[in-house]
Motif scaffolding. Structure first.
Motif, short mmCIF file in Angstrom:
data_model
loop_
_atom_site.label_atom_id
_atom_site.label_comp_id
_atom_site.label_asym_id
_atom_site.label_seq_id
_atom_site.Cartn_x
_atom_site.Cartn_y
_atom_site.Cartn_z
N TYR A 58 0.84 -1.17 0.03
CA TYR A 58 -0.04 -0.12 0.03
C TYR A 58 0.90 1.26 0.03
CZ TYR A 58 -4.37 2.48 0.88
OH TYR A 58 -5.35 3.34 0.67
N GLY A 59 2.06 1.22 0.82
CA GLY A 59 2.79 2.26 0.89
C GLY A 59 3.59 2.52 -0.45
N ILE A 60 4.09 1.27 -1.25
CA ILE A 60 4.60 1.42 -2.19
C ILE A 60 3.84 2.09 -3.40
CG2 ILE A 60 5.52 -0.01 -4.30
CD1 ILE A 60 7.74 0.33 -2.23
N LEU A 61 2.41 1.67 -3.60
CA LEU A 61 1.62 2.11 -4.58
C LEU A 61 1.27 3.55 -4.45
CD1 LEU A 61 -0.93 -0.87 -4.73
CD2 LEU A 61 0.94 -0.48 -6.26
N GLU A 90 -0.16 3.75 8.09
CA GLU A 90 -0.82 4.90 8.67
C GLU A 90 -1.78 5.49 7.33
OE1 GLU A 90 -0.57 7.04 11.37
OE2 GLU A 90 0.37 5.17 11.98
N LEU A 91 -1.54 5.31 5.99
CA LEU A 91 -2.24 5.82 5.07
C LEU A 91 -3.40 5.12 5.04
CD1 LEU A 91 0.40 6.08 2.39
CD2 LEU A 91 -1.17 7.86 2.96
N GLY A 92 -3.48 3.83 5.22
CA GLY A 92 -4.62 2.74 5.34
C GLY A 92 -5.58 3.19 6.47
N LYS A 93 -4.91 3.42 7.76
CA LYS A 93 -5.80 3.73 8.74
C LYS A 93 -6.68 5.10 8.37
CE LYS A 93 -3.62 4.92 12.40
NZ LYS A 93 -2.79 4.99 13.84
N LEU A 94 -5.97 5.95 7.75
CA LEU A 94 -6.50 7.33 7.63
C LEU A 94 -7.66 7.00 6.40
CD1 LEU A 94 -5.92 10.46 8.03
CD2 LEU A 94 -4.15 10.43 6.23
N PHE A 140 8.12 1.98 4.36
CA PHE A 140 7.23 1.68 3.31
C PHE A 140 5.84 1.12 3.92
CE2 PHE A 140 10.19 2.92 0.26
CZ PHE A 140 9.48 3.70 -0.60
N SER A 141 6.04 0.04 4.88
CA SER A 141 5.20 -0.65 5.46
C SER A 141 4.45 0.09 6.62
CB SER A 141 5.83 -2.06 6.14
OG SER A 141 4.51 -2.60 6.67
N GLU A 173 -3.29 15.22 5.50
CA GLU A 173 -2.51 14.17 6.22
C GLU A 173 -1.79 13.12 4.88
OE1 GLU A 173 -4.19 12.66 9.71
OE2 GLU A 173 -4.23 14.99 10.29
N THR A 174 -2.45 12.64 3.99
CA THR A 174 -2.09 11.73 3.13
C THR A 174 -0.90 12.46 2.27
OG1 THR A 174 -4.32 10.79 2.74
CG2 THR A 174 -2.55 10.66 1.02
N VAL A 175 -0.93 13.53 1.74
CA VAL A 175 0.23 14.39 1.24
C VAL A 175 1.24 14.39 1.94
CG1 VAL A 175 0.74 16.53 0.15
CG2 VAL A 175 -1.62 15.40 -0.31
N GLU A 176 1.23 14.53 3.16
CA GLU A 176 2.40 14.78 4.18
C GLU A 176 2.91 13.51 4.36
OE1 GLU A 176 0.70 16.58 7.70
OE2 GLU A 176 0.76 18.80 6.86
N LEU A 177 2.11 12.38 4.56
CA LEU A 177 2.58 11.08 4.53
C LEU A 177 3.42 10.48 3.28
CD1 LEU A 177 -0.22 9.39 6.66
CD2 LEU A 177 2.24 9.45 7.28
N VAL A 178 2.69 10.68 2.26
CA VAL A 178 3.16 10.59 0.88
C VAL A 178 4.72 11.19 0.38
CG1 VAL A 178 2.89 10.74 -1.71
CG2 VAL A 178 1.13 9.66 -0.19
#
Length: 201
Positions: free
Chosen positions: A29-32, A67-71, A61-62, A186-191
């Motif tokens: 999910y992180g890689i994508l 974190e992205l998935g939770k969001l 990445f994991s 928050e997605t943009v910041e994580l990415v």
């Protein structure tokens, strides 16, 4: 959907027997979501199933994928982003939160994406422009919400689709817009915090 074969490959490659199938799921999910991955493999992704590289930093990445998935799974319950609510009425009634079609504000005759005119009674201001960098299927998540949460009438059947009827909470759509802004920011910041792939073989 992570096979035992994949689990063995990841554990052997990273020499880490603590890696679990769930870790691999969130790694993918992180890689994508990696801007580098999407840019480098853009043409391949249009033609075939994604191939997942062994990035140098598996845990980065994991963990970010998790974190992205939770969001993304909990976007309806995250804390709403504190947008400024400019109200035309001193006391807003439930019906004043009903939406017909949200539009962007205007500045010098051009759309101002920091402002959403929610309806004739309410305008939302101070939307961070970086929120629009979170793209889902070719559009920002905010654009999707604005498009989906609008009253429409099907020409053929005459059936009216009214998002105001989807919840008993009169503020549901207003707060959903604010939640999508937080999810996007928050997605943009994580990415952008993801490291380079630096594939290892």
């Amino acid at each position: 959907a992570i096979t035992d074969w994949a689990l063995t490959e990841f554990r052997q490659h990273y020499a880490d027997d603590t890696i679990s199938k769930e870790d691999i799921f969130w790694y993918i999910y992180g890689i994508l979501h990696s801007p580098e991955y999407k840019q480098r493999f853009a043409s391949n992704l249009k033609k075939m199933l994604p191939r997942i590289p062994f990035a140098q930093d598996f845990r980065a990445f994991s963990d970010t994928g998790r974190e992205l998935g939770k969001l993304h799974l909990n976007y309806e319950t995250v804390e709403p982003w504190p947008l400024v609510e400019e109200k035309k009425r001193l006391v807003m009634e439930n019906k004043d939160y009903q939406v017909k079609k949200m539009v962007f504000g205007k500045k010098n005759g051009k759309p101002d994406k920091s402002v959403i005119v929610y309806n004739e009674h309410l305008t939302l201001r101070d939307i961070p422009l970086k929120a629009y960098d979170y793209i889902v299927n070719g559009k920002s998540a905010i654009d999707w919400i604005m498009e989906r949460y609008a009253v429409t009438i099907d020409k053929a059947s005459g059936i009216r689709n009214d998002p105001n009827a989807w919840s008993d909470d009169p503020r549901y759509i207003v707060d959903l817009v604010k939640r999508i802004v937080r999810t996007s920011v928050e997605t943009v910041e994580l990415v952008t915090s993801l490291p380079p792939l630096n594939e290892t073989h």
